[in-house]
Design an enzyme around this catalytic site. Sequence first.
Site, PDB file in Angstrom:
ATOM      1  N   VAL A 112       9.298   2.326 -29.987  1.00 38.66           N
ATOM      2  CA  VAL A 112       8.721   3.199 -31.011  1.00 38.66           C
ATOM      3  C   VAL A 112       8.360   4.571 -30.422  1.00 38.66           C
ATOM      4  O   VAL A 112       8.686   5.613 -30.986  1.00 38.66           O
ATOM      5  CB  VAL A 112       7.456   2.554 -31.637  1.00 38.66           C
TER       6      VAL A 112
ATOM      7  N   LYS B 160       1.444 -15.209 -38.719  1.00 42.26           N
ATOM      8  CA  LYS B 160       1.868 -14.895 -37.353  1.00 42.26           C
ATOM      9  C   LYS B 160       1.964 -16.217 -36.597  1.00 42.26           C
ATOM     10  O   LYS B 160       1.175 -17.135 -36.843  1.00 42.26           O
ATOM     11  CB  LYS B 160       0.826 -13.999 -36.668  1.00 42.26           C
TER      12      LYS B 160
ATOM     13  N   VAL C 251       6.263   4.983 -24.080  1.00 41.12           N
ATOM     14  CA  VAL C 251       7.544   5.431 -24.642  1.00 41.12           C
ATOM     15  C   VAL C 251       8.554   4.289 -24.620  1.00 41.12           C
ATOM     16  O   VAL C 251       9.644   4.398 -24.086  1.00 41.12           O
ATOM     17  CB  VAL C 251       8.100   6.705 -23.946  1.00 41.12           C
ATOM     18  N   GLY C 252       8.125   3.171 -25.218  1.00 44.40           N
ATOM     19  CA  GLY C 252       9.048   2.048 -25.439  1.00 44.40           C
ATOM     20  C   GLY C 252       9.883   2.377 -26.666  1.00 44.40           C
ATOM     21  O   GLY C 252      10.168   3.549 -26.946  1.00 44.40           O
TER      22      GLY C 252
HETATM   23  P1  NAD Z   1       7.774  -1.671 -26.311  1.00 45.67           P
HETATM   24  O1  NAD Z   1       7.425  -2.885 -25.541  1.00 45.67           O
HETATM   25  O2  NAD Z   1       9.201  -1.299 -26.506  1.00 45.67           O
HETATM   26  O3  NAD Z   1       7.020  -0.405 -25.711  1.00 45.67           O
HETATM   27  C1  NAD Z   1       5.734  -0.429 -25.198  1.00 45.67           C
HETATM   28  C2  NAD Z   1       5.703   0.553 -24.040  1.00 45.67           C
HETATM   29  O4  NAD Z   1       4.363   0.682 -23.578  1.00 45.67           O
HETATM   30  C3  NAD Z   1       6.544   0.094 -22.851  1.00 45.67           C
HETATM   31  O5  NAD Z   1       7.401   1.138 -22.462  1.00 45.67           O
HETATM   32  C4  NAD Z   1       5.497  -0.218 -21.780  1.00 45.67           C
HETATM   33  O6  NAD Z   1       5.976   0.035 -20.471  1.00 45.67           O
HETATM   34  C5  NAD Z   1       4.408   0.731 -22.171  1.00 45.67           C
HETATM   35  N1  NAD Z   1       3.092   0.385 -21.639  1.00 45.67           N
HETATM   36  C6  NAD Z   1       2.561  -0.833 -21.405  1.00 45.67           C
HETATM   37  N2  NAD Z   1       1.324  -0.711 -20.901  1.00 45.67           N
HETATM   38  C7  NAD Z   1       1.064   0.612 -20.833  1.00 45.67           C
HETATM   39  C8  NAD Z   1      -0.049   1.380 -20.422  1.00 45.67           C
HETATM   40  N3  NAD Z   1      -1.160   0.788 -19.956  1.00 45.67           N
HETATM   41  N4  NAD Z   1       0.035   2.738 -20.479  1.00 45.67           N
HETATM   42  C9  NAD Z   1       1.150   3.342 -20.942  1.00 45.67           C
HETATM   43  N5  NAD Z   1       2.225   2.660 -21.352  1.00 45.67           N
HETATM   44  C10 NAD Z   1       2.193   1.319 -21.301  1.00 45.67           C
HETATM   45  O7  NAD Z   1       7.027  -1.867 -27.740  1.00 45.67           O
HETATM   46  P2  NAD Z   1       7.319  -1.105 -29.095  1.00 45.67           P
HETATM   47  O8  NAD Z   1       8.219  -1.944 -29.925  1.00 45.67           O
HETATM   48  O9  NAD Z   1       7.670   0.309 -28.811  1.00 45.67           O
HETATM   49  O10 NAD Z   1       5.880  -1.170 -29.768  1.00 45.67           O
HETATM   50  C11 NAD Z   1       4.836  -0.324 -29.329  1.00 45.67           C
HETATM   51  C12 NAD Z   1       3.553  -0.704 -30.051  1.00 45.67           C
HETATM   52  O11 NAD Z   1       3.742  -0.570 -31.459  1.00 45.67           O
HETATM   53  C13 NAD Z   1       3.107  -2.148 -29.818  1.00 45.67           C
HETATM   54  O12 NAD Z   1       1.702  -2.196 -29.860  1.00 45.67           O
HETATM   55  C14 NAD Z   1       3.655  -2.871 -31.026  1.00 45.67           C
HETATM   56  O13 NAD Z   1       2.906  -4.031 -31.325  1.00 45.67           O
HETATM   57  C15 NAD Z   1       3.479  -1.816 -32.094  1.00 45.67           C
HETATM   58  N6  NAD Z   1       4.401  -1.966 -33.224  1.00 45.67           N
HETATM   59  C16 NAD Z   1       5.736  -1.950 -33.019  1.00 45.67           C
HETATM   60  C17 NAD Z   1       6.596  -2.075 -34.109  1.00 45.67           C
HETATM   61  C18 NAD Z   1       8.082  -2.019 -33.933  1.00 45.67           C
HETATM   62  O14 NAD Z   1       8.783  -1.890 -34.945  1.00 45.67           O
HETATM   63  N7  NAD Z   1       8.597  -2.109 -32.725  1.00 45.67           N
HETATM   64  C19 NAD Z   1       6.072  -2.236 -35.411  1.00 45.67           C
HETATM   65  C20 NAD Z   1       4.687  -2.218 -35.571  1.00 45.67           C
HETATM   66  C21 NAD Z   1       3.857  -2.092 -34.482  1.00 45.67           C
END
Ligand code: NAD
Length: 365
Positions: A195, A91, A192-193
């Site tokens: 994923v 990383k 609801v980002g």
């Molecule tokens: P993203 O940034 O698109 O979505 C995260 C969402 O969480 C955002 O909508 C944000 O507004 C919301 N958020 C932030 N703080 C919050 C809180 N206190 N309460 C409620 N919602 C809150 O990220 P993502 O790509 O959807 O990833 C989500 C998680 O999954 C992260 O922890 C990421 O590390 C993990 N992850 C993602 C992937 C991937 O393929 N994108 C792979 C493995 C792990």
Amino acid sequence: MEVKQIETIQEQTIMEMLSDMGHEQVVFCNDNATGLQAIIAVHNTVLGPALGGTRMWQYATDYEALVDALRLSRGMTYKAAVTGLNLGGGKAVIIGDAKKDKTEPFLRRFGKFVQSLNGKYITAEDVNMKTSDMEYIAMETKHVTGLPQFRGGSGDPSPVTAHGTYVGIKAMAKKAYGSESLEGKKIWVQGVGQVGMYLTEKLRKENAKVFISDIDQDKLKKVAASTGAEIFNGDGYGLDVDIYAPCALGATLNDDTVYKLNCDIVAGAANNQLKKELVHGRILVERGILYAPDFVINAGGLINVYLDHLGEYNKERSYSMAEKIYDNCLNAVNIAEEKGITPQEAAIAIGDQRIQSVGNVKLSY
Ligand code: NAD
């Protein structure tokens, strides 16, 4: 490889941290001309090159940045190992303000540092790094994966991460309720980002009753309108649900939340969900809450970039490999039950076992 738990690293020296967590190499990068300061952590390369994204963050201290890089790279080693991928864990963290500091030379200089590791570390997108940033990095190194589709890459891995998380949730339902059906199950999706949104779609298609929360009200409204999920504003930790799916930030399973949880299962995509692996993982077991280890259930994205890195990307294959997350999650919770350990510990043991046994094979001519 025996890796100790990492709950008390605050008082340790850097070398003690590397030794306890089992890191192979850490590269501190500095460039006065561009202002670039970064850390590349290579945790373990027994199974293959260390793959893991680059994140940019305004860390309060260099120490905080280092700890983040060390923890995240270790997590990548185990994610690849339990998923059966021939990858190690790495990383990179760039210390700085993602809105102001990123310039073409800054990013290209970082690419040069990645290149200097000659493929031992392969980078990809992570928090605060955009596709356009990765393109600058890729001008200086070929060791970048997950580029956008228009550049011949695999693009956004989130749909595959969501798919893997979905099948992992079904596996946990099978274990807890004897049936993998999620119809009528009450599920809280926190965040609801990328994923969380795809996951909510899948859960709603199966007629689960989904509650969604996010700090971004616009996203909430959009996802609620397109999926029929119910918006929940407030402290969800006490919400009476069957399943809690953390899909926002890490460390949401902590001293303030683990005793409040009112669910049977915790299974979601967020990285590093347990603030303290041993302590909070154990409390969940004692409370009878089934936990799907985060690095097992959220490996779909890594599968996606792995195929890209091999030059063998194809969407169907990526989804079909992500289906195996069902068995991987069940395996971890079954071993945990048999051995009286937490699912997180069981998953780490599975990863260690694969690293050791494949490492031995590699020693043969
Ligand atoms: P993203 O940034 O698109 O979505 C995260 C969402 O969480 C955002 O909508 C944000 O507004 C919301 N958020 C932030 N703080 C919050 C809180 N206190 N309460 C409620 N919602 C809150 O990220 P993502 O790509 O959807 O990833 C989500 C998680 O999954 C992260 O922890 C990421 O590390 C993990 N992850 C993602 C992937 C991937 O393929 N994108 C792979 C493995 C792990």
